[in-house]
Design a protein around this motif. Sequence first.
Motif, short mmCIF file in Angstrom:
data_model
loop_
_atom_site.label_atom_id
_atom_site.label_comp_id
_atom_site.label_asym_id
_atom_site.label_seq_id
_atom_site.Cartn_x
_atom_site.Cartn_y
_atom_site.Cartn_z
N GLU A 48 33.95 40.06 39.62
CA GLU A 48 34.28 41.30 40.54
C GLU A 48 33.89 40.97 42.11
O GLU A 48 32.88 40.66 42.00
CB GLU A 48 33.74 42.32 39.88
CG GLU A 48 33.87 43.75 40.71
CD GLU A 48 33.33 45.09 40.14
OE1 GLU A 48 32.96 45.94 40.68
OE2 GLU A 48 32.88 45.01 38.97
N ARG A 49 34.53 41.44 42.90
CA ARG A 49 34.32 41.31 44.18
C ARG A 49 34.12 42.61 44.84
O ARG A 49 34.79 43.64 45.01
CB ARG A 49 35.57 40.52 44.98
CG ARG A 49 35.59 40.54 46.52
CD ARG A 49 36.41 39.79 47.10
NE ARG A 49 37.84 40.45 46.98
CZ ARG A 49 38.19 41.30 48.08
NH1 ARG A 49 37.29 41.77 48.99
NH2 ARG A 49 39.35 41.71 48.12
N GLU A 71 36.73 33.82 37.38
CA GLU A 71 36.75 35.21 37.76
C GLU A 71 35.76 36.25 37.91
O GLU A 71 35.13 36.33 36.77
CB GLU A 71 37.96 35.96 37.23
CG GLU A 71 39.52 35.06 37.48
CD GLU A 71 39.88 35.47 38.90
OE1 GLU A 71 39.70 36.28 39.71
OE2 GLU A 71 40.55 34.50 39.35
N LEU A 108 38.55 44.88 42.28
CA LEU A 108 38.78 43.74 43.00
C LEU A 108 38.22 42.67 42.14
O LEU A 108 37.00 42.71 41.91
CB LEU A 108 38.77 43.70 44.57
CG LEU A 108 39.45 44.70 45.14
CD1 LEU A 108 39.41 44.56 46.76
CD2 LEU A 108 41.08 44.93 44.82
N THR A 109 38.87 41.44 42.19
CA THR A 109 38.19 40.41 41.74
C THR A 109 38.43 39.28 42.62
O THR A 109 39.26 39.30 43.41
CB THR A 109 38.86 40.09 40.14
OG1 THR A 109 40.07 39.69 40.39
CG2 THR A 109 38.63 40.98 39.24
N GLU A 110 37.51 38.12 42.39
CA GLU A 110 37.93 37.08 43.13
C GLU A 110 37.29 35.74 42.49
O GLU A 110 36.61 35.80 41.50
CB GLU A 110 36.77 37.12 44.66
CG GLU A 110 35.30 37.22 44.05
CD GLU A 110 34.27 37.27 45.23
OE1 GLU A 110 35.05 37.25 46.42
OE2 GLU A 110 33.32 37.62 45.13
N ARG A 111 37.79 34.58 43.10
CA ARG A 111 37.44 33.33 42.42
C ARG A 111 36.15 32.70 42.76
O ARG A 111 35.99 32.78 44.03
CB ARG A 111 38.60 32.21 42.50
CG ARG A 111 39.77 32.43 41.69
CD ARG A 111 40.89 31.38 41.82
NE ARG A 111 41.69 31.58 40.87
CZ ARG A 111 42.73 30.65 40.56
NH1 ARG A 111 42.47 29.43 41.15
NH2 ARG A 111 43.28 30.71 39.64
N SER A 157 32.34 32.21 46.69
CA SER A 157 33.69 32.55 46.46
C SER A 157 34.52 31.78 47.63
O SER A 157 34.20 31.20 48.32
CB SER A 157 33.67 34.11 47.15
OG SER A 157 33.50 34.31 48.61
N LEU A 158 36.00 32.06 47.04
CA LEU A 158 36.90 31.51 48.04
C LEU A 158 36.68 31.81 49.50
O LEU A 158 37.05 31.08 50.43
CB LEU A 158 38.31 31.61 47.50
CG LEU A 158 39.54 31.33 48.41
CD1 LEU A 158 39.48 29.79 48.49
CD2 LEU A 158 40.88 31.73 47.74
N ALA A 159 36.64 33.15 49.62
CA ALA A 159 36.53 33.73 50.82
C ALA A 159 35.35 33.00 51.83
O ALA A 159 35.31 32.64 52.92
CB ALA A 159 36.29 35.24 50.83
N ARG A 162 33.88 45.08 47.90
CA ARG A 162 34.31 45.17 49.50
C ARG A 162 33.20 45.38 50.42
O ARG A 162 32.47 46.62 49.88
CB ARG A 162 35.38 46.32 49.03
CG ARG A 162 36.85 45.98 48.88
CD ARG A 162 37.56 47.17 48.13
NE ARG A 162 37.05 47.58 47.05
CZ ARG A 162 37.87 48.24 46.05
NH1 ARG A 162 39.13 48.30 46.09
NH2 ARG A 162 37.35 48.50 44.81
#
Length: 751
Positions: free
Chosen positions: A198-199, A196, A135-138, A168-170, A201
């Motif tokens: 890698e996120r 971008e 998974l990726t994230e901004r 991160s956005l989260a 989990r």
Amino acid sequence: MADRAAMNPLDAPTRVGEPSPEPAPIATVAVLAPLEKPLSYAIPPLLREQIQPGVRVVVPLGRRRALGVVLEVACGKDDGLRLLDEVLDAQPLLPPDLLNFLRRAAAYYHHPLGEVLRTALPAGLSSITTRVAILTERLYRPTPSSVVPPGTRQREVLAWLRERGEASLAEIAAQFPAPHAVLKRLVELEMLSVREAERRRDPFFAAPPPADARPTPSADQQRALELVLESLAARRFAPMLLHGVTGSGKTEVYLQAISATLGQGRQALVLVPEIALTPQLVARFRARFRDADQRVAVLHSGLSDGERYDAWRAIARGEISIVIGARSAIFAPLPDLGIIVVDEEHEAGYKQGEGWRYHARDLALLRAQRCAAVVILGSATPAMTSFHRARTGATAYLSLSERILGRPLPEVSLVDLSGRRLSGALAPELVEALAENLARREQSLLLLNRRGFAPFLLCRECGATFRCPNCEITLTYYQSHRHLRCHYCDYVQRPPQQCPDCGGTSLDPEGAGTERLEEELAAAFPGARIARMDRDTTRRKGAHQGLIEGMELGAIDILIGTQMVAKGHDFPGVTLVGVVGADASLNFPDFRSAERTFALLTQVAGRAGRGERPGRVLIQTYAPAHHALTCAARHDYLAFYEQEIAFRRDLGYPPFGHLINLVLSGNQPAQVESRAAELAAELDQVSAGVEVLGPAPCALARLRGRTRFQILLKAAARPPLHRLLAAVDAWRRKLPRTLNLAIDVDPLDML
């Protein structure tokens, strides 16, 4: 003369006058399959620069492709060798020290190395077919721009990000609801850059709890820490037993020792016996170690494949400082391991029961020895073998003899049930104590180490019970689902209306399990908030955490549970502990039954009175004079040890002897029995220095449809046992596929 066609190509002679083949790089590969030995493969020229020990490769195996791990690369003749197909890793997934550790562990437990590597790797890395998505994230980072944004929310978000550096956005959304429009505008104004990445989990993504103040150690804690810190500074292997009564502050010793380890730039590994213990422990560690460079990762079977996959890869990249997990976390690829903590080291949960039957505590000692790390084995009730090593000087002994802040240990009373008939599961003394606790608005905890409503369903007319068709065990009755279930193979059936043996209709549940106790308490205390913690109520992800939070917040008045409620939980509001069926574990056909009973009772008693109010414990028993119970009631580990160690010494059981259990199983009872007798006879002929006991049916003579016989090997020292296993390995190669021989080195139970 041997048939030339049957000769190995590597053995074929070179013809006179022919040039010898040029040496070529050959990879020794442990295929992740139950193969006896690693295999050799030729390396194609295009892959030669990528091959190194510790990388995963895809290789041909028969008519299929299989996953393997490269062990060695050397030059030799590649005549007739099959070619590697593919290299999956740019860098070694298993660093040399971890790979060598796993090879040593496989040899000690006499288990195929490929299966050992499969166990060590998480899903997604141990299979060709099972792939886990990345998974990726901004990530947003402030730019050097000095322009002031026009909006109030824009200024607030930008100021927060400048303080954080990057988020991160989260993480931003957790602080500022619906930030998307604000972030988009700040990027347009070139006040934020975005990339971008890698996120990972993370099952514990929520913001860390408030910072945990570092308390001043007690005198006992300080003495223990001084020895730990001395060994850490020397960077030497140092095994230590931290023997502390329940509530004595063992976790604080762990925290401060780990803080010193991180200060050296090294990593820490913390093992717990039950995944139920991880939420509280992780919260404590995340509160203490809040810096970005001191990240905490969790590894256990309760995580999703993606969570374990991400955590494992982050650990391998060196992004993690502290790993907390159950027994399989011992394989975490920490590059510079400085300390290993084995909390509740006495627990049987550290022993794998099937397949590769390793013991995580023992592997922790082996791994620490190979990387010059400190090992802290912590427990209020150390295993007899661990305490014996400490008394003989093989392990350093650290003692915490009092609870923190001088709090008293709970008062323990034995409720004698001999000659009495109870109307329910609880004696009147315990019912009265629960009523008093509820009136004071204090929490209570009840231990009953049986799941379900009742252990079995009984025909009152002929005495018949219902047994599992696959296992040598009665079926447990569940009132909530109206079914009978086997706790070993999960076979389920509906209870009949009539007894199949006599046609009688008086089929009644006999005995009590946690489900029945919950129903009984609900009827006795209708206003009480009652919860149950056992394997049936904690299957759903997050269920453990929900129950723990309910206890911490005071939302539960009475918590009922199996042995998982006795292990390491810190509930300051619990002032009463009751034990129902304390004698059950005493009747197991195992020389460790008294040790297990003493440990369980002492541990569950230790859940009471950990806060400001004193605690009390009531233990219902039919054997009030047994030393396991009388010593537990006095919190007297040493007295129990002295009585039990004399028994072990007389019979040559651990720690005065060593055991290996051989379990032969198959679908045809006569075949299993005859082959077990054949093996025992062969071993008798070559068993110098080893006592061969058996064969005999296992205590669970039939399990999951297979008949089981065991042969126990017993010796005063380990070398003769492991030499004898060479004969076992040779004999096992001749077994038909219908039979299986399991080798259990240092067994913990004989069931």
